[in-house]
Write an enzyme that holds these catalytic residues in place. Structure first.
Site, PDB file in Angstrom:
ATOM      1  N   ARG A  31       0.836  -1.205   0.000  1.00  0.00           N
ATOM      2  CA  ARG A  31       0.000   0.000   0.000  1.00  0.00           C
ATOM      3  C   ARG A  31       0.874   1.259   0.000  1.00  0.00           C
ATOM      4  O   ARG A  31       1.866   1.329   0.714  1.00  0.00           O
ATOM      5  CB  ARG A  31      -0.923   0.012   1.206  1.00  0.00           C
ATOM      6  N   ASP A  32       0.455   2.231  -0.808  1.00  0.00           N
ATOM      7  CA  ASP A  32       1.148   3.518  -0.865  1.00  0.00           C
ATOM      8  C   ASP A  32       0.925   4.251   0.459  1.00  0.00           C
ATOM      9  O   ASP A  32      -0.179   4.234   0.999  1.00  0.00           O
ATOM     10  CB  ASP A  32       0.601   4.343  -2.031  1.00  0.00           C
ATOM     11  N   ASN A  89       5.030   6.013 -13.978  1.00  0.00           N
ATOM     12  CA  ASN A  89       5.674   7.291 -14.232  1.00  0.00           C
ATOM     13  C   ASN A  89       7.109   6.998 -14.634  1.00  0.00           C
ATOM     14  O   ASN A  89       7.780   6.197 -13.987  1.00  0.00           O
ATOM     15  CB  ASN A  89       5.637   8.174 -12.984  1.00  0.00           C
ATOM     16  N   GLU A  97       8.887   9.964  -8.370  1.00  0.00           N
ATOM     17  CA  GLU A  97       9.634  10.423  -7.205  1.00  0.00           C
ATOM     18  C   GLU A  97      10.645   9.401  -6.726  1.00  0.00           C
ATOM     19  O   GLU A  97      11.686   9.761  -6.188  1.00  0.00           O
ATOM     20  CB  GLU A  97       8.663  10.766  -6.068  1.00  0.00           C
ATOM     21  N   VAL A  98      10.340   8.122  -6.881  1.00  0.00           N
ATOM     22  CA  VAL A  98      11.269   7.054  -6.516  1.00  0.00           C
ATOM     23  C   VAL A  98      11.709   6.403  -7.822  1.00  0.00           C
ATOM     24  O   VAL A  98      10.881   5.876  -8.566  1.00  0.00           O
ATOM     25  CB  VAL A  98      10.617   6.017  -5.575  1.00  0.00           C
ATOM     26  N   HIS A 102       7.951   1.082 -10.765  1.00  0.00           N
ATOM     27  CA  HIS A 102       6.803   0.712  -9.944  1.00  0.00           C
ATOM     28  C   HIS A 102       5.506   1.064 -10.664  1.00  0.00           C
ATOM     29  O   HIS A 102       5.419   2.052 -11.372  1.00  0.00           O
ATOM     30  CB  HIS A 102       6.843   1.356  -8.555  1.00  0.00           C
ATOM     31  N   HIS A 104       1.515   1.859 -10.170  1.00  0.00           N
ATOM     32  CA  HIS A 104       0.466   2.289  -9.254  1.00  0.00           C
ATOM     33  C   HIS A 104      -0.825   1.603  -9.690  1.00  0.00           C
ATOM     34  O   HIS A 104      -1.201   1.686 -10.861  1.00  0.00           O
ATOM     35  CB  HIS A 104       0.236   3.809  -9.331  1.00  0.00           C
TER      36      HIS A 104
END
Length: 115
Positions: A31-32, A89, A97-98, A102, A104
């Site tokens: 979970r984010d 992204n 950002e990371v 990944h 989402h």
């Protein structure tokens, strides 16, 4: 391969706690910590790569596994029937950002196309 300074590599290694949703030999879904929808799960390959565009060329089978696990997450989180969004992204201008590939998985309410 891992990157010692990468947040997601540290999560995969168990150095940073997470709220795991599911895990396979090659992928971890959790979970984010700053959810943008009622369901917001990140699906990360355990192997480090910068973003999905890079992985598509170097590890297409692993990228397919990330997508498969994402679809499994949508089903297990109860959003497969109502609808969900996959977002990758790729690079700073995209909002990444990371810098570890990944996916989402977002759902649980109507999602707009606003960027």
């Amino acid at each position: 391969m891992t990157d010692a300074d990468c947040l997601f590599c540290k999560i995969v290694a168990g150095e940073i706690p997470n709220d795991t949703v599911t895990e396979t030999e090659d992928v971890l879904a959790f979970r984010d910590i700053s959810p943008k929808a009622p369901v917001h799960v990140l699906v990360v390959p355990k192997q480090h790569s910068t973003h999905a565009g890079e992985m598509a060329g170097s590890e297409p089978e692993l990228l397919a596994e990330v997508m498969r696990v994402g679809a499994d997450v949508a089903r297990s989180e109860g959003v497969a029937e109502s609808g969900y969004r996959f977002v990758f992204n790729c690079g700073g201008d995209s909002g990444q950002e990371v810098f570890h590939t990944h996916l989402h998985v977002l759902g649980g309410r109507p999602l707009s196309m606003a960027v």
